[in-house]
Design an enzyme around this catalytic site. Structure first.
Site, PDB file in Angstrom:
ATOM      1  N   ARG A  80      78.797 146.869  69.427  1.00  0.00           N
ATOM      2  CA  ARG A  80      77.356 146.786  69.161  1.00  0.00           C
ATOM      3  C   ARG A  80      76.537 147.499  70.236  1.00  0.00           C
ATOM      4  NH1 ARG A  80      75.821 140.898  66.757  1.00  0.00           N
ATOM      5  NH2 ARG A  80      77.167 140.947  64.926  1.00  0.00           N
ATOM      6  N   ASP A  88      61.283 135.276  64.124  1.00  0.00           N
ATOM      7  CA  ASP A  88      62.626 135.565  64.617  1.00  0.00           C
ATOM      8  C   ASP A  88      62.452 136.269  65.960  1.00  0.00           C
ATOM      9  OD1 ASP A  88      65.568 135.761  62.997  1.00  0.00           O
ATOM     10  OD2 ASP A  88      65.412 137.018  64.780  1.00  0.00           O
TER      11      ASP A  88
HETATM   12  C1  LIG Z   1      72.535 134.232  60.879  1.00  0.00           C
HETATM   13  S1  LIG Z   1      70.801 134.535  60.939  1.00  0.00           S
HETATM   14  C2  LIG Z   1      70.194 133.177  59.956  1.00  0.00           C
HETATM   15  C3  LIG Z   1      69.075 133.602  59.031  1.00  0.00           C
HETATM   16  C4  LIG Z   1      68.549 132.498  58.113  1.00  0.00           C
HETATM   17  N1  LIG Z   1      67.978 131.408  58.872  1.00  0.00           N
HETATM   18  C5  LIG Z   1      69.653 131.971  57.220  1.00  0.00           C
HETATM   19  O1  LIG Z   1      70.150 130.865  57.426  1.00  0.00           O
HETATM   20  O2  LIG Z   1      70.040 132.679  56.285  1.00  0.00           O
HETATM   21  C6  LIG Z   1      70.396 133.992  62.609  1.00  0.00           C
HETATM   22  C7  LIG Z   1      69.046 134.520  63.089  1.00  0.00           C
HETATM   23  O3  LIG Z   1      68.678 133.807  64.275  1.00  0.00           O
HETATM   24  C8  LIG Z   1      67.962 134.695  65.109  1.00  0.00           C
HETATM   25  N2  LIG Z   1      67.937 134.171  66.486  1.00  0.00           N
HETATM   26  C9  LIG Z   1      68.955 134.097  67.379  1.00  0.00           C
HETATM   27  N3  LIG Z   1      68.518 133.572  68.530  1.00  0.00           N
HETATM   28  C10 LIG Z   1      67.206 133.288  68.358  1.00  0.00           C
HETATM   29  C11 LIG Z   1      66.191 132.728  69.190  1.00  0.00           C
HETATM   30  N4  LIG Z   1      66.462 132.333  70.442  1.00  0.00           N
HETATM   31  N5  LIG Z   1      64.942 132.599  68.699  1.00  0.00           N
HETATM   32  C12 LIG Z   1      64.648 133.001  67.429  1.00  0.00           C
HETATM   33  N6  LIG Z   1      65.563 133.533  66.594  1.00  0.00           N
HETATM   34  C13 LIG Z   1      66.825 133.675  67.045  1.00  0.00           C
HETATM   35  C14 LIG Z   1      68.727 136.008  64.957  1.00  0.00           C
HETATM   36  O4  LIG Z   1      67.957 137.115  65.352  1.00  0.00           O
HETATM   37  C15 LIG Z   1      69.071 135.991  63.462  1.00  0.00           C
HETATM   38  O5  LIG Z   1      68.135 136.710  62.712  1.00  0.00           O
END
Ligand SMILES: C[S@@+](CC[C@H](N)C(=O)[O-])C[C@H]1O[C@@H](n2cnc3c(N)ncnc32)[C@H](O)[C@@H]1O
Length: 267
Positions: free
Chosen positions: A38, A135
């Site tokens: 990545r 996000d």
């Molecule tokens: C696997 S996706 C889940 C998306 C959606 N909530 C779902 O369940 O389909 C995880 C998301 O969490 C976000 N994320 C990770 N750490 C975070 C943080 N500290 N604050 C806000 N978002 C975060 C990532 O950028 C990513 O877009």
């Protein structure tokens, strides 16, 4: 084949410490080659000569690369109406509160599918909610803002919902559909870090989605995020977690409500 750039154990350790500090993400020690793949794209794109030089740049005060570093390490997998029982619970909550203003926070919304699914479920329940999608990943948020998706990703919605809530592209846009303005108007997107103490502190939401992100956090970080979500939820508001996340069980602010859903206790 030798990798293009050396990526030593200490480099990997440094990445793990930085992403834990910036995003709360605990990277497993087995993820070294995923992390290499990545981040190597960022080294190539920016003409950086080594991981050490790159990480110095990320760590420098006010570094403009830090956001790209975080974006590169997040996992954004999502889908429309993922874990559909939560959207059914949300629609039931709306029907139980006729006339009330409804506020929903999709707090790790990735590319927007979760926030738009909540908007669809509530429109179908006859409501015009206010939805915040946030996000940490600014590139994922830009996709959410655009509201343009491949038709293939919209198939789980079915033909009726697709027609009602999306406009299908033609010509150069064939194969894509965009969110209709009426749906788009219900959702605002903003960058927010779940770890930060700023954000929607004064806002009180009737439902918060925080799904499939707690799995990346260690226990103390999960508790810290839960405290924040408890403060952002109105009494009797609902918290939706991902299918393998049960960290709200045992938190004093929440009581079990249903499959990976928790209700905010009064007080
Ligand atoms: C696997 S996706 C889940 C998306 C959606 N909530 C779902 O369940 O389909 C995880 C998301 O969490 C976000 N994320 C990770 N750490 C975070 C943080 N500290 N604050 C806000 N978002 C975060 C990532 O950028 C990513 O877009």
């Amino acid at each position: 084949m030798n990798p293009e750039f050396g990526f030593s154990g200490p480099d990997f350790l440094r990445v793990r410490e930085l992403i834990a500090t910036y995003a709360g993400i605990s990277l497993h020690e087995r993820k070294q080659s995923m992390v290499y793949n990545r981040l190597v794209r960022r080294l190539r794109a920016t003409g950086t000569r080594s991981f050490r030089e790159y990480l110095d740049w990320v760590e420098a005060p006010g570094s403009e690369e830090r956001e790209r570093f975080v974006n590169a390490l997040t996992t954004n997998l999502t889908a429309f109406f993922r874990e559909p029982h939560h959207f059914e619970m949300l629609a039931r909550l709306a029907r139980g509160r006729p006339g009330a203003r409804l506020r929903v926070w999709s707090s790790a919304c990735s590319t927007g599918e979760e926030a738009y699914s909540a908007a669809i479920a509530l429109r179908e329940a006859g409501r015009a909610p206010e939805i915040l999608g946030s996000d940490l990943d600014t590139e994922a948020l830009a996709t959410a803002q655009r509201g343009v998706y491949k038709i293939a990703a919209l198939e789980p919605l079915g033909a009726e919902r697709l027609r009602t809530h999306f406009l299908e592209g033609t010509g150069a846009n064939a194969g894509y559909a965009c969110v209709r303005p009426e749906l788009r108007a219900l959702v605002k997107f903003a960058p927010r870090n779940l770890l930060a103490s700023d954000g929607p502190a004064q806002e009180r939401f009737d439902a918060v989605f925080c799904r499939n992100v707690m799995i990346y956090f260690d226990r103390p970080t999960q508790q810290r995020v839960l405290d924040r979500l408890a403060a952002a939820l109105a009494p009797q508001g609902l918290l939706f977690l991902g299918h393998s996340e049960s960290c709200a069980a045992g938190h004093p602010a929440f009581r079990f409500f249903g499959k990976t859903a928790y209700e905010r206790r009064d007080g």
